[in-house]
Design an enzyme around this catalytic site. Structure first.
Site, PDB file in Angstrom:
ATOM      1  N   LYS A  13       0.842  -1.213   0.000  1.00 38.12           N
ATOM      2  CA  LYS A  13       0.000   0.000   0.000  1.00 38.12           C
ATOM      3  C   LYS A  13       0.875   1.260   0.000  1.00 38.12           C
ATOM      4  O   LYS A  13       0.671   2.170  -0.801  1.00 38.12           O
ATOM      5  CB  LYS A  13      -0.937   0.007   1.236  1.00 38.12           C
ATOM      6  CG  LYS A  13      -1.835  -1.218   1.321  1.00 38.12           C
ATOM      7  CD  LYS A  13      -2.761  -1.171   2.521  1.00 38.12           C
ATOM      8  CE  LYS A  13      -2.067  -1.266   3.863  1.00 38.12           C
ATOM      9  NZ  LYS A  13      -1.400  -2.567   4.114  1.00 38.12           N
ATOM     10  N   ARG A  87      -9.944   0.268   8.593  1.00 35.41           N
ATOM     11  CA  ARG A  87      -9.556  -1.117   8.907  1.00 35.41           C
ATOM     12  C   ARG A  87     -10.628  -1.854   9.690  1.00 35.41           C
ATOM     13  O   ARG A  87     -10.413  -3.009  10.067  1.00 35.41           O
ATOM     14  CB  ARG A  87      -8.289  -1.099   9.766  1.00 35.41           C
ATOM     15  CG  ARG A  87      -7.005  -1.049   8.986  1.00 35.41           C
ATOM     16  CD  ARG A  87      -5.899  -0.773   9.992  1.00 35.41           C
ATOM     17  NE  ARG A  87      -4.740  -1.560   9.774  1.00 35.41           N
ATOM     18  CZ  ARG A  87      -3.617  -1.079   9.245  1.00 35.41           C
ATOM     19  NH1 ARG A  87      -3.531   0.162   8.852  1.00 35.41           N
ATOM     20  NH2 ARG A  87      -2.580  -1.852   9.123  1.00 35.41           N
ATOM     21  N   ARG A 126      11.753  -5.582   4.898  1.00 32.45           N
ATOM     22  CA  ARG A 126      11.474  -4.155   4.679  1.00 32.45           C
ATOM     23  C   ARG A 126      12.386  -3.267   5.529  1.00 32.45           C
ATOM     24  O   ARG A 126      12.689  -3.556   6.669  1.00 32.45           O
ATOM     25  CB  ARG A 126      10.020  -3.842   5.039  1.00 32.45           C
ATOM     26  CG  ARG A 126       9.748  -2.326   4.979  1.00 32.45           C
ATOM     27  CD  ARG A 126       8.322  -1.984   5.006  1.00 32.45           C
ATOM     28  NE  ARG A 126       7.643  -2.489   6.179  1.00 32.45           N
ATOM     29  CZ  ARG A 126       6.338  -2.371   6.365  1.00 32.45           C
ATOM     30  NH1 ARG A 126       5.595  -1.782   5.445  1.00 32.45           N
ATOM     31  NH2 ARG A 126       5.773  -2.853   7.448  1.00 32.45           N
ATOM     32  N   ARG A 159      11.289  -1.516  11.253  1.00 32.49           N
ATOM     33  CA  ARG A 159      10.169  -1.241  12.164  1.00 32.49           C
ATOM     34  C   ARG A 159      10.039  -2.304  13.250  1.00 32.49           C
ATOM     35  O   ARG A 159      10.229  -3.487  12.990  1.00 32.49           O
ATOM     36  CB  ARG A 159       8.852  -1.176  11.359  1.00 32.49           C
ATOM     37  CG  ARG A 159       8.555   0.204  10.826  1.00 32.49           C
ATOM     38  CD  ARG A 159       7.418   0.233   9.843  1.00 32.49           C
ATOM     39  NE  ARG A 159       6.197  -0.464  10.228  1.00 32.49           N
ATOM     40  CZ  ARG A 159       5.067  -0.433   9.510  1.00 32.49           C
ATOM     41  NH1 ARG A 159       5.022   0.289   8.398  1.00 32.49           N
ATOM     42  NH2 ARG A 159       4.007  -1.095   9.894  1.00 32.49           N
ATOM     43  N   ARG A 170      -0.191  -9.399  13.156  1.00 31.89           N
ATOM     44  CA  ARG A 170      -0.808  -8.427  12.235  1.00 31.89           C
ATOM     45  C   ARG A 170      -1.617  -9.141  11.152  1.00 31.89           C
ATOM     46  O   ARG A 170      -2.689  -8.683  10.769  1.00 31.89           O
ATOM     47  CB  ARG A 170       0.282  -7.548  11.595  1.00 31.89           C
ATOM     48  CG  ARG A 170       0.821  -6.499  12.561  1.00 31.89           C
ATOM     49  CD  ARG A 170       2.159  -5.984  12.121  1.00 31.89           C
ATOM     50  NE  ARG A 170       2.096  -5.179  10.919  1.00 31.89           N
ATOM     51  CZ  ARG A 170       3.151  -4.927  10.140  1.00 31.89           C
ATOM     52  NH1 ARG A 170       4.333  -5.453  10.421  1.00 31.89           N
ATOM     53  NH2 ARG A 170       3.012  -4.155   9.095  1.00 31.89           N
TER      54      ARG A 170
HETATM   55  P1  AP5 Z   1       4.790  -1.588   1.846  1.00 29.24           P
HETATM   56  O1  AP5 Z   1       4.457  -0.747   0.666  1.00 29.24           O
HETATM   57  O2  AP5 Z   1       5.534  -0.954   2.974  1.00 29.24           O
HETATM   58  O3  AP5 Z   1       3.482  -2.353   2.369  1.00 29.24           O
HETATM   59  P2  AP5 Z   1       2.225  -1.833   3.164  1.00 29.24           P
HETATM   60  O4  AP5 Z   1       1.037  -2.522   2.598  1.00 29.24           O
HETATM   61  O5  AP5 Z   1       2.204  -0.335   3.208  1.00 29.24           O
HETATM   62  O6  AP5 Z   1       2.557  -2.456   4.564  1.00 29.24           O
HETATM   63  P3  AP5 Z   1       2.454  -1.883   6.045  1.00 29.24           P
HETATM   64  O7  AP5 Z   1       3.142  -2.900   6.905  1.00 29.24           O
HETATM   65  O8  AP5 Z   1       2.961  -0.491   6.174  1.00 29.24           O
HETATM   66  O9  AP5 Z   1       0.972  -1.948   6.280  1.00 29.24           O
HETATM   67  P4  AP5 Z   1       0.273  -2.091   7.593  1.00 29.24           P
HETATM   68  O10 AP5 Z   1      -1.115  -1.942   7.132  1.00 29.24           O
HETATM   69  O11 AP5 Z   1       0.548  -3.287   8.396  1.00 29.24           O
HETATM   70  O12 AP5 Z   1       0.941  -0.965   8.507  1.00 29.24           O
HETATM   71  P5  AP5 Z   1       0.546   0.514   8.846  1.00 29.24           P
HETATM   72  O13 AP5 Z   1       1.775   1.304   8.832  1.00 29.24           O
HETATM   73  O14 AP5 Z   1      -0.624   0.970   8.062  1.00 29.24           O
HETATM   74  O15 AP5 Z   1       5.613  -2.860   1.296  1.00 29.24           O
HETATM   75  C1  AP5 Z   1       6.106  -3.832   2.201  1.00 29.24           C
HETATM   76  C2  AP5 Z   1       7.498  -4.295   1.720  1.00 29.24           C
HETATM   77  O16 AP5 Z   1       7.345  -5.006   0.488  1.00 29.24           O
HETATM   78  C3  AP5 Z   1       8.473  -3.147   1.420  1.00 29.24           C
HETATM   79  O17 AP5 Z   1       9.751  -3.578   1.817  1.00 29.24           O
HETATM   80  C4  AP5 Z   1       8.398  -2.974  -0.112  1.00 29.24           C
HETATM   81  O18 AP5 Z   1       9.621  -2.485  -0.639  1.00 29.24           O
HETATM   82  C5  AP5 Z   1       8.138  -4.407  -0.555  1.00 29.24           C
HETATM   83  N1  AP5 Z   1       7.328  -4.508  -1.775  1.00 29.24           N
HETATM   84  C6  AP5 Z   1       6.262  -3.712  -2.113  1.00 29.24           C
HETATM   85  N2  AP5 Z   1       5.751  -4.112  -3.293  1.00 29.24           N
HETATM   86  C7  AP5 Z   1       6.508  -5.202  -3.680  1.00 29.24           C
HETATM   87  C8  AP5 Z   1       6.461  -6.065  -4.806  1.00 29.24           C
HETATM   88  N3  AP5 Z   1       5.560  -5.905  -5.780  1.00 29.24           N
HETATM   89  N4  AP5 Z   1       7.361  -7.063  -4.884  1.00 29.24           N
HETATM   90  C9  AP5 Z   1       8.288  -7.241  -3.912  1.00 29.24           C
HETATM   91  N5  AP5 Z   1       8.393  -6.451  -2.816  1.00 29.24           N
HETATM   92  C10 AP5 Z   1       7.491  -5.436  -2.707  1.00 29.24           C
HETATM   93  O19 AP5 Z   1       0.018   0.344  10.346  1.00 29.24           O
HETATM   94  C11 AP5 Z   1       0.911   0.012  11.404  1.00 29.24           C
HETATM   95  C12 AP5 Z   1       0.114  -0.138  12.686  1.00 29.24           C
HETATM   96  O20 AP5 Z   1      -0.557   1.102  12.997  1.00 29.24           O
HETATM   97  C13 AP5 Z   1      -1.017  -1.176  12.647  1.00 29.24           C
HETATM   98  O21 AP5 Z   1      -0.548  -2.480  12.920  1.00 29.24           O
HETATM   99  C14 AP5 Z   1      -1.938  -0.637  13.753  1.00 29.24           C
HETATM  100  O22 AP5 Z   1      -1.434  -0.934  15.032  1.00 29.24           O
HETATM  101  C15 AP5 Z   1      -1.849   0.864  13.545  1.00 29.24           C
HETATM  102  N6  AP5 Z   1      -2.867   1.375  12.604  1.00 29.24           N
HETATM  103  C16 AP5 Z   1      -2.632   1.998  11.414  1.00 29.24           C
HETATM  104  N7  AP5 Z   1      -3.791   2.324  10.822  1.00 29.24           N
HETATM  105  C17 AP5 Z   1      -4.781   1.897  11.652  1.00 29.24           C
HETATM  106  C18 AP5 Z   1      -6.189   1.912  11.569  1.00 29.24           C
HETATM  107  N8  AP5 Z   1      -6.836   2.434  10.500  1.00 29.24           N
HETATM  108  N9  AP5 Z   1      -6.899   1.371  12.600  1.00 29.24           N
HETATM  109  C19 AP5 Z   1      -6.270   0.857  13.687  1.00 29.24           C
HETATM  110  N10 AP5 Z   1      -4.937   0.797  13.809  1.00 29.24           N
HETATM  111  C20 AP5 Z   1      -4.192   1.315  12.795  1.00 29.24           C
END
Ligand code: AP5
Length: 212
Positions: A13, A87, A126, A159, A170
């Site tokens: 994402k 979410r 990552r 992270r 997660r």
């Molecule tokens: P990346 O683009 O970083 O993936 P992502 O989907 O953004 O993953 P996140 O881990 O950031 O999502 P998340 O939803 O768990 O965390 P968030 O920060 O929102 O890509 C991942 C890796 O893959 C990278 O290394 C990239 O280079 C690689 N990659 C990408 N595309 C690729 C491809 N095609 N091929 C190969 N490699 C590839 O949330 C963190 C925490 O915050 C949550 O756990 C929760 O505690 C809290 N939180 C955030 N939002 C909410 C909410 N709305 N409600 C409640 N809690 C929340």
């Protein structure tokens, strides 16, 4: 452009949001980035959110809904790409109300589909820039100079929630609490599923094609 980028942890994402922001000049709103900033600044919200985030649990709805509403109100006339929000069904309903008030209904929810084995591989390798938030991967998207962001030269971090126990939790939390939101958007006719496997640019082209 007014879209949600949806998908499990590690689906790409943030990676796709960064590319879409450049192409479409829309605001990138990531609740994860906003929460990590609050944790780093030790604000009241950050202190409350940290224990949930470290374990891979969802931060309570009222906290993230307030953050998302604030960010949406601040984008003005620009479009937006929501990343990691909503979410839960409660968050999705609150988003509908907030967007109706702003007269900016959602155009599409892009669901990035990736299997669990690949998600674990992506998350374990990552590295993230704490400055400009650009995500990297030790194999699939390495930096030019080791450990340093290509865009702003800040030292990259691993992270806390990209450790094995937190990753497992997660994915479980996503399956139990977040995936039901897909049905909510499917029933509204705005859900677009994309097989998010293959190269980052190939996936970006698929997303751009769906968006038209
Ligand atoms: P990346 O683009 O970083 O993936 P992502 O989907 O953004 O993953 P996140 O881990 O950031 O999502 P998340 O939803 O768990 O965390 P968030 O920060 O929102 O890509 C991942 C890796 O893959 C990278 O290394 C990239 O280079 C690689 N990659 C990408 N595309 C690729 C491809 N095609 N091929 C190969 N490699 C590839 O949330 C963190 C925490 O915050 C949550 O756990 C929760 O505690 C809290 N939180 C955030 N939002 C909410 C909410 N709305 N409600 C409640 N809690 C929340």
């Amino acid at each position: 452009m007014r879209i949600v980028l949806f998908g499990p942890p590690g689906a790409g994402k943030g990676t796709q949001a960064s590319l879409l922001t450049q192409k479409y000049k829309a605001a990138h709103i990531s609740t994860g980035d906003a929460l990590r900033e609050a944790v780093a600044n030790k604000t009241e919200v950050g202190l409350k959110a940290k224990s949930y985030m470290d374990k891979g649990e969802l931060v309570p709805d009222e906290v993230v809904i307030a953050i998302a509403k604030d960010k949406l109100a601040s984008v003005g006339d620009a479009g937006f790409i929501l990343d990691g929000f909503p979410r839960t069904i409660a968050q999705a309903k609150a988003l509908d109300v907030a967007l109706a008030d702003l007269n900016k209904p959602l155009e599409a929810v892009i669901n990035l589909q990736v299997d669990d084995e690949e998600l674990v591989r992506r998350l374990s390798g990552r590295r993230v820039c704490p400055g400009c938030k650009e995500p990297y991967h030790v194999e699939s998207k390495p930096t030019q100079a080791e450990g340093v962001c290509d865009k702003c030269s800040t030292a990259l971090i691993h992270r806390d929630d990209d450790q094995p126990d937190a990753i497992r939790n997660r994915l479980k939390v996503y399956n139990e609490q977040t995936s039901p939101v897909l049905g909510y958007y499917e029933s509204k006719g705005i859900l677009k599923n994309i097989a998010a496997v293959g190269g980052i640019d190939d996936i970006f082209n698929k997303v751009a094609e769906v968006l038209g």
